[in-house]
Design an enzyme around this catalytic site. Structure first.
Site, PDB file in Angstrom:
ATOM      1  N   ASP A 190    -103.662  41.168  -8.436  1.00  0.00           N
ATOM      2  CA  ASP A 190    -104.632  41.914  -7.628  1.00  0.00           C
ATOM      3  C   ASP A 190    -105.881  41.099  -7.311  1.00  0.00           C
ATOM      4  O   ASP A 190    -106.553  40.617  -8.223  1.00  0.00           O
ATOM      5  CB  ASP A 190    -105.024  43.182  -8.403  1.00  0.00           C
ATOM      6  CG  ASP A 190    -105.979  44.073  -7.630  1.00  0.00           C
ATOM      7  OD1 ASP A 190    -105.895  44.106  -6.391  1.00  0.00           O
ATOM      8  OD2 ASP A 190    -106.808  44.736  -8.272  1.00  0.00           O
ATOM      9  N   ASP A 236    -108.059  42.227  -0.009  1.00  0.00           N
ATOM     10  CA  ASP A 236    -107.530  43.091  -1.064  1.00  0.00           C
ATOM     11  C   ASP A 236    -106.010  43.197  -0.999  1.00  0.00           C
ATOM     12  O   ASP A 236    -105.467  43.727  -0.034  1.00  0.00           O
ATOM     13  CB  ASP A 236    -108.154  44.488  -0.937  1.00  0.00           C
ATOM     14  CG  ASP A 236    -107.799  45.388  -2.111  1.00  0.00           C
ATOM     15  OD1 ASP A 236    -107.371  44.863  -3.160  1.00  0.00           O
ATOM     16  OD2 ASP A 236    -107.956  46.610  -1.983  1.00  0.00           O
TER      17      ASP A 236
END
Ligand SMILES: *[C@@H]1O[C@H](CO)[C@@H](O)[C@H](O)[C@H]1NC(C)=O
Ligand SMILES: *[C@@H]1O[C@H](CO)[C@@H](O)[C@H](O)[C@H]1NC(C)=O
Ligand SMILES: *[C@@H]1O[C@H](CO)[C@@H](O)[C@H](O)[C@H]1NC(C)=O
Ligand SMILES: *[C@@H]1O[C@H](CO)[C@@H](O)[C@H](O)[C@H]1NC(C)=O
Ligand SMILES: *[C@@H]1O[C@H](CO)[C@@H](O)[C@H](O)[C@H]1NC(C)=O
Ligand SMILES: *[C@@H]1O[C@H](CO)[C@@H](O)[C@H](O)[C@H]1NC(C)=O
Length: 408
Positions: A280, A98
């Protein structure tokens, strides 16, 4: 003559054998892709919730905001995991990669609890992270984290005592975003260096950066992601990398944030004027501010599909679909029509019909001007190579052998 040759060879052997600083860099780590059941929520819905949470999490302190409070990946439809080992003897964990959060933590899967070993140090600091559908709480340990041949000592990791929501068969998160996101996660309030930060501080890397590569999937078992610590993998992109500084506009500035404009088709119709948003690895789609999304829907003639939450188009509309252009740092990154659709072979994975065509552009649900007006998720990263260059506070992007692929 012979003896001089022997001497030359033995000198060479000596210099090869003499101690040199051997760096591991760059080190590539393969990632495994997984499509997971989204528990009654659509992929569009999940990405919208994450985008809103990211917007809310980093609010400028000057505006009375709480500062920083990261939102980890929870139940995204697509996740990529990295295998890491922790401790001595090492214990294996599968962690969601992440860039939108920066704490690394384990223990989400009760079947694989962290067991302190000879290299574990209990820091006694308490960690608590809340996210959309639950929270995780536990203690911070220092331990040796190994991945891809890097052995990172004294890495501070969270060890969950309990974790609620969204973690099906994964052990936690490998947070490789900016370390600033960790500040409000522990009782001490200390900023916790990420694995990239510690690997750099330990001299294990030649460059203070991470290269990020994904490719379009053609089936659910297609594992094709890769992180490269300490450099870029030249085989994963074409031509040169365009670098842009991390945006200074909050809240995008707290993440891997950039400035871009988005336009459509040969007429170059503007969807989004130059604005801030993020790259992202915790988001499946490409999510745009509500006004940009509405313009896109108009231009494509797409209709919302209730089952998948995505926009749906007919074959005729697909034939007429034009490219989207992401204008970043003076370069235009072209997202072809094939790249704008969900891989048709994977329609079933998101509850879609085999014969339908779904678009991967989603809606943030709030108007542009928020300071986080787009999220370039996997739909974007599967077509463009990305570099999070922490050392120079910048982001690099390049085209890849898959930018113009017709895989979907
Ligand atoms: C780590 O330290 C905390 C705080 O002192 C303590 O409650 C906890 O039991 C310790 N953990 C272990 C495994 O010893
Ligand atoms: C844990 O590691 C950090 C470096 O990442 C170090 O600053 C800190 O002092 C360590 N804590 C303990 C209790 O060893
Ligand atoms: C971790 O950091 C602490 C504090 O700086 C230091 O005392 C300890 O030796 C370090 N441990 C390792 C394994 O590097
Ligand atoms: C999935 O896709 C990959 C990459 O294209 C391919 O190598 C693999 O054979 C495919 N697996 C199946 C089960 O179709
Ligand atoms: C399209 O417009 C954007 C500004 O909205 C500009 O940056 C870009 O260069 C234009 N592209 C072309 C091909 O004219
Ligand atoms: C969409 O198209 C309709 C009809 O052409 C127009 O009235 C409307 O303003 C458009 N909306 C957007 C957001 O572009």
């Amino acid at each position: 003559m012979f003896s001089r040759l022997v001497l030359a060879f033995s000198l060479a052997a000596v210099s090869l054998a003499s101690p040199v600083v051997v760096r591991n860099s760059p080190v590539s780590v393969p990632l495994a892709r997984r499509f997971q059941a989204t528990a009654g929520r659509t992929v569009a819905d999940i990405d919208q919730s994450r985008a809103k949470a990211l917007q809310a999490a980093v609010s400028p302190v000057a505006q009375g905001g709480a500062g920083v409070n990261p939102i980890p990946v929870t139940n995204s439809a697509t996740i990529y995991t990295a295998e890491v080992s922790i401790g001595s003897p090492p214990q294996t964990f599968h962690l969601i990669v992440d860039t939108g959060s920066s704490n690394t933590w384990v223990g989400a899967d009760a079947a694989n609890p962290y067991v302190p070993t000879s290299s574990s140090v209990n820091t006694t600091d308490i960690i608590l992270i809340e996210y959309g559908s639950g929270l995780f709480a536990g203690l911070e340990y220092n331990d040796t984290v190994a991945l891809g041949g890097l052995a990172i000592t004294n890495q501070t990791i969270g060890v969950a005592q309990f974790a609620l929501g969204g973690f099906q068969g994964v052990d936690g998160i490998l947070g490789i975003g900016p370390a600033g996101l960790t500040k409000t996660t522990t009782a001490s309030g200390d900023e916790i260096p990420t694995i990239t930060d510690n690997a750099w501080a330990l001299g294990l890397l030649d460059a203070y950066e991470v290269g990020i590569s994904f490719e379009p999937p053609t089936n659910t078992s297609d594992a094709n992601g890769q992180l490269t610590f300490g450099g870029v993998d030249e085989s994963k992109f074409d031509g040169s990398i365009t670098y842009v500084p991390i945006t200074t506009t909050a809240p995008a500035s707290g993440y891997v944030g950039i400035e871009q404009s988005v336009s459509y088709g040969s007429a170059n119709v503007s969807l989004l004027e130059t604005t801030s948003g993020i790259v992202d690895t915790g988001t499946t789609l490409i999510v745009l501010a509500a006004d940009a999304f509405a313009t896109y829907q108009n231009l494509t003639g797409a209709v919302p599909d209730e089952t998948t939450g995505l926009l749906k188009i007919t074959q005729d509309q697909y034939d007429n679909l034009e490219s989207l252009f992401f204008n970043i740092g003076g370069q235009s990154f072209e997202l072809t029509k094939n790249a704008q659709i969900w891989p048709r072979s994977l329609n079933a994975a998101i509850g879609g019909d085999a014969g339908s065509i779904y678009l991967i552009v989603g809606n943030i649900g709030t108007p542009s001007g928020s300071g986080l007006d787009f999220v370039n998720g996997f739909g974007f990263l599967e077509r463009f190579y990305a570099v999070y260059d922490t050392g120079h506070s910048r982001v690099g992007l390049a085209t890849t052998p898959f930018t113009f692929a017709e895989t979907n």
